[in-house]
Design an enzyme around this catalytic site. Structure first.
Site, PDB file in Angstrom:
ATOM      1  N   ASP A 193       0.830  -1.214   0.000  1.00  0.00           N
ATOM      2  CA  ASP A 193       0.000   0.000   0.000  1.00  0.00           C
ATOM      3  C   ASP A 193       0.861   1.259   0.000  1.00  0.00           C
ATOM      4  OD1 ASP A 193       0.824  -0.616   2.723  1.00  0.00           O
ATOM      5  OD2 ASP A 193      -0.557   0.945   3.389  1.00  0.00           O
TER       6      ASP A 193
ATOM      7  N   GLU B  16       0.147  -1.068   5.701  1.00  0.00           N
ATOM      8  CA  GLU B  16       1.232  -0.644   6.584  1.00  0.00           C
ATOM      9  C   GLU B  16       1.102   0.826   6.927  1.00  0.00           C
ATOM     10  OE1 GLU B  16       5.276   0.769   7.804  1.00  0.00           O
ATOM     11  OE2 GLU B  16       3.995   1.509   6.207  1.00  0.00           O
TER      12      GLU B  16
HETATM   13 ZN   LIG Z   1       6.918   2.201   4.038  1.00  0.00          ZN
END
Ligand SMILES: [Zn+2]
Length: 427
Positions: A85, A180
């Site tokens: 992401d 993340e």
């Molecule tokens: Zn990163």
């Protein structure tokens, strides 16, 4: 040994350009997992490519993770992790990367917005990269080198090893994660089923920098309940939650303990969200420090400010909740220094002089290390993350990919593998 980095360069660049064109922005406010369905678009591409490379156990999970195995000749199983992401700070849709070949050291004007210029005079790391091939955005989106550089480097390294079966290396487990950037990267990451003895995230920046230390982090929410009365007839009655919240914010330290006044090893308290009405308001803070005791002091300060407010306005109700987010991974990594030392050694074998610097943030590895899978962080060559001025050097990305190759080779060598196995046997 031939120059692995030079050999990897074209493949890593090609993969990187392919991956950054897939929009994988995650979403802080979504309740789903992954937070945005489009992260699977990249997952599907990677799944297909890993199958084409002939890797084993290739899997795109229901949570959006991609896992795969490349078996090895011996040694501990090494995990390699990167996140798919990208940050919400800038758009990740319709990314149009440009490659400035053999950069001559002059200002790089981004073609989609001529006001956006990468200047070596403002950017010492860039200034040292004359002659490199520099990848930038067109100035209207982020690039997504955070962390698609890491994804491309891991893919490039395993493609290289799959094409060179004569190279002896430790068994590898690959893990590409989602979400993340919204702090939920490993919420559903099963360490047992991943099956690595330890791992590395490829999610750092400048080549040579190995990270074994992150912030310890918590979120503090202060909820203020006031008393809403019709403003025309509220004399002596109304208790305005917005004004109470503002009063608390005014009392935060001004010259220290904030993101805008700290650097290096200094921690901070940062109000990042203030919502509310006359009747009720909520203040959200993040607290960060490298030192657990100091983190607790930051939390205590917020509790004290809340208590003061409650004492001044007995009619208001002020409540505080604290949620631990992640912990400094150093205390865990120090129990097995060989894991981080091996990354240093791999960097040296790529001609770099490695160094350590504490990360003023967190990584997937911080959470995994706390849960028992030791996971330091390795450079990717990307720079100025989360910004339309994000850029990456192709040569640096290739060096990162070559570092991965050296790292898994090293763990198959008797000297390194033996240390780990005798340690595992003792346990
Ligand atoms: Zn990163």
């Amino acid at each position: 040994m031939p120059d692995v980095a030079a050999e990897l360069q074209d493949d890593v660049l090609e993969r990187f350009l392919r991956y950054v064109c897939i929009d994988t922005t995650s979403d802080q406010d979504a309740e789903t997992y992954p937070s945005t369905a489009k992260q699977r678009d990249l997952g599907e591409v990677l799944e297909r490519e890993l199958r084409d490379l002939g890797l084993e156990d290739v899997e795109l999970t229901g949570h959006g993770y991609v896992f795969a195995t490349l078996s090895g000749s011996g040694g501990p199983t090494v995990g390699l992790i990167a996140h798919m992401d990208t940050s919400q700070d800038e758009s990740g849709a319709d990314v149009k990367p440009q490659v400035v070949r053999n950069w001559d050291g002059t200002d790089i004007v981004l073609p989609g917005d001529p006001d956006k210029v990468l200047r070596p005079s403002e950017n010492p790391i860039l200034a040292e990269r004359v002659g490199h091939d520099i990848v930038t955005t067109d100035g209207t989106t982020l690039l997504g080198a955070d962390d698609k550089a890491g994804v491309a480097e891991i893919m490039g390294a395993v493609a290289y090893l799959a094409a060179h079966p004569e190279i002896e290396h430790a068994p590898i487990r690959l893990g590409f994660t989602v979400d993340e950037e919204v702090g939920r990267g490993v919420d559903h990451f099963g360490i047992e089923e991943f099956g690595a003895d330890f791992a590395y995230t490829l999610d750092g920046a400048e080549v040579g920098r190995i990270d074994d230390e992150t912030f310890s982090a918590s979120e503090v929410r202060i909820r203020i309940e006031g008393l809403s009365v019709h403003p025309g007839t509220s004399k002596g009655k109304m208790v305005n939650a917005i004004k109470l919240g503002a009063r608390l914010i005014e009392r935060l330290p001004r010259d220290d303990r904030s993101p805008e006044t700290t650097e290096g090893r200094e921690g901070f308290i940062h109000p990042h969200r203030f919502t509310g009405t006359t009747a009720e308001a909520e203040l959200r803070f993040i607290a960060r420090d490298f030192d657990a005791a100091k983190l607790e002091e930051h939390e205590q300060l917020l509790r004290k400010l809340a208590d003061d407010l409650a004492a001044e306005e007995p009619q208001a109700r002020v409540t505080v909740s604290v949620e631990e987010q992640y912990r400094n991974m150093k205390e865990f990594l120090d129990r097995d220094p060989a894991v981080t030392d091996a990354a240093d050694e791999a960097a040296r074998r790529c001609g770099l002089e490695p160094w350590r610097e504490p990360i003023r943030g967190g990584t997937d590895g911080a959470m995994l290390s706390a849960r028992g899978l030791l996971t330091p962080n390795i450079y990717t060559g990307g720079q100025q993350f989360h910004s339309v001025l994000e850029w990456a050097s192709v040569q640096d990305m290739a060096t990162s990919a070559a570092t991965i190759v050296q790292l898994v080779k090293l763990w198959a060598e008797p000297e390194w593998a033996g240390t780990w196995q005798s340690k595992a046997a003792r346990a």
